[in-house]
Write an enzyme that holds these catalytic residues in place. Structure first.
Site, PDB file in Angstrom:
ATOM      1  CE1 TYR A   1      24.434  61.844  23.268  1.00  0.00           C
ATOM      2  CE2 TYR A   1      24.961  60.553  25.212  1.00  0.00           C
ATOM      3  CZ  TYR A   1      24.123  61.422  24.537  1.00  0.00           C
ATOM      4  OH  TYR A   1      22.977  61.867  25.139  1.00  0.00           O
TER       5      TYR A   1
ATOM      6  CG  HIS B   1      18.206  64.187  24.870  1.00  0.00           C
ATOM      7  ND1 HIS B   1      19.104  63.727  23.948  1.00  0.00           N
ATOM      8  CD2 HIS B   1      18.672  63.754  26.077  1.00  0.00           C
ATOM      9  CE1 HIS B   1      20.072  63.058  24.568  1.00  0.00           C
ATOM     10  NE2 HIS B   1      19.826  63.054  25.860  1.00  0.00           N
TER      11      HIS B   1
ATOM     12  CB  THR C   1      17.942  56.666  30.591  1.00  0.00           C
ATOM     13  OG1 THR C   1      17.688  55.311  30.966  1.00  0.00           O
ATOM     14  CG2 THR C   1      16.751  57.214  29.848  1.00  0.00           C
TER      15      THR C   1
ATOM     16  NE  ARG D   1       7.064  61.205  32.537  1.00  0.00           N
ATOM     17  CZ  ARG D   1       7.958  61.342  31.538  1.00  0.00           C
ATOM     18  NH1 ARG D   1       7.921  60.532  30.488  1.00  0.00           N
ATOM     19  NH2 ARG D   1       8.878  62.280  31.589  1.00  0.00           N
TER      20      ARG D   1
ATOM     21  CB  SER E   1       9.981  63.597  24.243  1.00  0.00           C
ATOM     22  OG  SER E   1      11.341  63.429  23.829  1.00  0.00           O
TER      23      SER E   1
ATOM     24  CE  LYS F   1      16.932  58.911  22.341  1.00  0.00           C
ATOM     25  NZ  LYS F   1      17.538  60.001  23.102  1.00  0.00           N
TER      26      LYS F   1
ATOM     27  N   GLY G   1      11.606  56.743  28.299  1.00  0.00           N
ATOM     28  CA  GLY G   1      12.847  57.275  28.865  1.00  0.00           C
ATOM     29  C   GLY G   1      12.784  57.239  30.386  1.00  0.00           C
ATOM     30  NE  ARG G   2      12.870  63.389  32.633  1.00  0.00           N
ATOM     31  CZ  ARG G   2      12.856  64.047  31.478  1.00  0.00           C
ATOM     32  NH1 ARG G   2      12.096  63.620  30.479  1.00  0.00           N
ATOM     33  NH2 ARG G   2      13.606  65.132  31.318  1.00  0.00           N
TER      34      ARG G   2
HETATM   35  C1  FMN Z   1      18.515  60.518  33.112  1.00  0.00           C
HETATM   36  C2  FMN Z   1      18.460  60.480  31.617  1.00  0.00           C
HETATM   37  C3  FMN Z   1      19.594  60.115  30.900  1.00  0.00           C
HETATM   38  C4  FMN Z   1      19.549  60.077  29.501  1.00  0.00           C
HETATM   39  N1  FMN Z   1      20.670  59.697  28.820  1.00  0.00           N
HETATM   40  C5  FMN Z   1      20.614  59.612  27.477  1.00  0.00           C
HETATM   41  C6  FMN Z   1      21.746  59.162  26.745  1.00  0.00           C
HETATM   42  O1  FMN Z   1      22.793  58.834  27.322  1.00  0.00           O
HETATM   43  N2  FMN Z   1      21.651  59.122  25.388  1.00  0.00           N
HETATM   44  C7  FMN Z   1      20.507  59.471  24.716  1.00  0.00           C
HETATM   45  O2  FMN Z   1      20.448  59.398  23.497  1.00  0.00           O
HETATM   46  N3  FMN Z   1      19.419  59.886  25.396  1.00  0.00           N
HETATM   47  C8  FMN Z   1      19.442  59.959  26.740  1.00  0.00           C
HETATM   48  N4  FMN Z   1      18.332  60.381  27.419  1.00  0.00           N
HETATM   49  C9  FMN Z   1      17.108  60.730  26.676  1.00  0.00           C
HETATM   50  C10 FMN Z   1      16.195  59.519  26.530  1.00  0.00           C
HETATM   51  O3  FMN Z   1      16.754  58.535  25.677  1.00  0.00           O
HETATM   52  C11 FMN Z   1      14.849  59.909  25.936  1.00  0.00           C
HETATM   53  O4  FMN Z   1      15.034  60.576  24.706  1.00  0.00           O
HETATM   54  C12 FMN Z   1      14.029  60.796  26.858  1.00  0.00           C
HETATM   55  O5  FMN Z   1      14.213  60.428  28.206  1.00  0.00           O
HETATM   56  C13 FMN Z   1      12.557  60.669  26.490  1.00  0.00           C
HETATM   57  O6  FMN Z   1      11.763  61.503  27.266  1.00  0.00           O
HETATM   58  P1  FMN Z   1      10.960  60.989  28.563  1.00  0.00           P
HETATM   59  O7  FMN Z   1      11.981  60.754  29.610  1.00  0.00           O
HETATM   60  O8  FMN Z   1      10.087  62.149  28.883  1.00  0.00           O
HETATM   61  O9  FMN Z   1      10.232  59.742  28.199  1.00  0.00           O
HETATM   62  C14 FMN Z   1      18.347  60.414  28.810  1.00  0.00           C
HETATM   63  C15 FMN Z   1      17.213  60.753  29.547  1.00  0.00           C
HETATM   64  C16 FMN Z   1      17.253  60.778  30.940  1.00  0.00           C
HETATM   65  C17 FMN Z   1      15.985  61.119  31.679  1.00  0.00           C
END
Ligand code: FMN
Length: 386
Positions: free
Chosen positions: A133, A282, A82, A317, A314, A258, A336-337
């Site tokens: 990426y 994502h 993230t 929580r 995804s 991913k 993630g979040r």
């Molecule tokens: C603020 C933010 C930035 C993210 N940046 C990336 C990233 O740079 N590369 C990537 O593969 N996924 C990125 N993601 C996706 C996360 O890796 C993940 O797939 C996703 O947050 C999972 O869902 P959740 O937040 O509901 O748990 C990002 C997610 C968030 C919330």
């Protein structure tokens, strides 16, 4: 403040983050894209799965340990990539990485991180993975892959679900488009959170300069506010399966793909020699109305689960979400979040608290399901929606 930091669940950390961050920054983390349908549906899909608990099992010796890519870890989840934790707390990426290392779980460094991979390796240690990426200019991408190999990242994860930039209308409304520039909306927003402005933004600018994507090679290194930074540089319409094959040749360690949502693509990833797929939309941030990964998971496990590790993220929580995913055949779950809310609320201790909340909740759910080990979990413990 008590050891729990006043947070009894991830929602509490999210609420503290919401109060601390400028609206534009909070929405950047919290929201998805367009109608936010996929974000909401990720939760709905998890919430529709019910448990079928077994009773009268001695659960006093429970363990959450799993073995992932030949390595034991004490908890069945990992920290996903993230990029922008550095915008939430000064040194936010190192904070989350240190919390992950202390808990013995992997942390994924993002291509778009605001802290360099070298600094994260030096300051956090632990099991570190690198998320890639792939840029239009493959030579530059292969350079960053070599760099990740050189600093000792144990796995490479190529993200494949963002061929073009997604349509995050709230970023435009909030004035947080990349490249970010000052305007009446974002200046008023930022000044309404003086604590964040002083302790995160100003501290960053004074000690390290404008926030930048620190892992970018010098040829494309730009500040987030630089006019030369085109958001298209962050995306790549030409990415295809040949790139995955090329990465397989170039990367001798664990390779993950991913952003997979169909059994067909999971099988293709296995054919290309990937060690894992991350079933992910994502976090609902790219393609609105895409199916929830938890709904896609069973078919993908059935189609490819014997050939590679299937991991899911995804909408996670609660510890119960993690247990549901494991019972559906996921080898592990990505957060993630959740740790982002933790770090935004309280820095490194907040990220550690997010991990601890999952540990507590998973342990309790396993006990109430009558399960001692992750390996015992299977679909018989679940009631799936029709
Ligand atoms: C603020 C933010 C930035 C993210 N940046 C990336 C990233 O740079 N590369 C990537 O593969 N996924 C990125 N993601 C996706 C996360 O890796 C993940 O797939 C996703 O947050 C999972 O869902 P959740 O937040 O509901 O748990 C990002 C997610 C968030 C919330």
């Amino acid at each position: 403040m008590d050891a729990k930091l006043g947070a009894y669940n991830i929602h509490d950390l999210r609420e503290t983050a919401r109060r601390r961050l400028p609206k534009g920054v909070f929405e950047f983390v919290d929201r998805g894209t367009e109608d936010d349908n996929a974000v909401a549906n990720n939760r709905t899909a998890l919430e529709r799965i019910r448990f079928r608990p077994r009773t009268l099992v001695d659960v006093s010796k429970r363990s959450q340990e799993i073995t992932l890519f030949g390595k034991k870890q004490p908890l069945p989840f990992c920290i996903g990539p993230t990029g922008t934790a550095g915008l939430l707390w000064y040194g936010g990426e190192v904070g989350i990485a240190r919390a992950a290392a202390a808990a013995g779980i992997p942390f994924t460094i993002g291509t778009n991180a605001m802290t360099s991979m070298e600094e994260i390796v030096e300051q956090a240690g632990g099991t570190l993975w690198f998320q890639l990426y792939v840029w239009q200019d493959r030579a530059l991408s292969w350079k960053i892959v070599d760099r990740a190999k050189g600093v000792g990242c144990e796995a490479l994860m190529v993200t494949v679900d963002g061929a073009v930039p997604s349509n995050r209308e709230y970023n435009y409304r909030n004035g947080f488009e990349i490249p970010i520039h000052f305007n009446s909306r974002n200046v008023a927003d930022v000044l309404s959170r003086p604590g964040w402005f002083a302790s995160v933004f100003l501290r960053q600018v004074l000690s390290r300069g404008m926030p930048r994507f620190e892992n970018f090679p010098p040829e494309v290194m730009h500040g987030l506010m630089a006019r030369t930074l085109k958001k298209n540089i962050l995306k790549n319409e030409t990415l295809n399966w040949d790139d995955v094959k090329a990465l397989r040749k170039a990367w001798p360690r664990t390779l993950m793909v991913k952003g997979i949502l169909t059994p067909q693509d999971a099988v293709k990833a296995a054919d290309c020699g990937a060690d894992a797929v991350i079933v992910s939309n994502h976090g609902g941030r790219n393609l609105d109305y895409s199916i929830a990964p938890i709904d896609a998971l069973p078919d993908i496990v059935d189609a490819a689960g014997k050939r590679l590790a299937v991991i899911v993220d995804s909408g996670v929580r609660r510890g119960s979400d993690v247990v549901k995913a494991l019972a559906l055949g996921a080898k592990a779950v990505f957060l993630g979040r959740a740790p982002l809310y933790g770090v935004a609320a309280h820095g490194e201790p907040g990220a550690a608290r997010a991990i601890e909340i999952f540990r507590e909740e998973i342990g309790r759910v396993m006990a109430l399901l009558g399960v001692n080990t992750v390996a015992e979990l299977d679909r018989r413990y679940l009631q799936l929606p029709d």
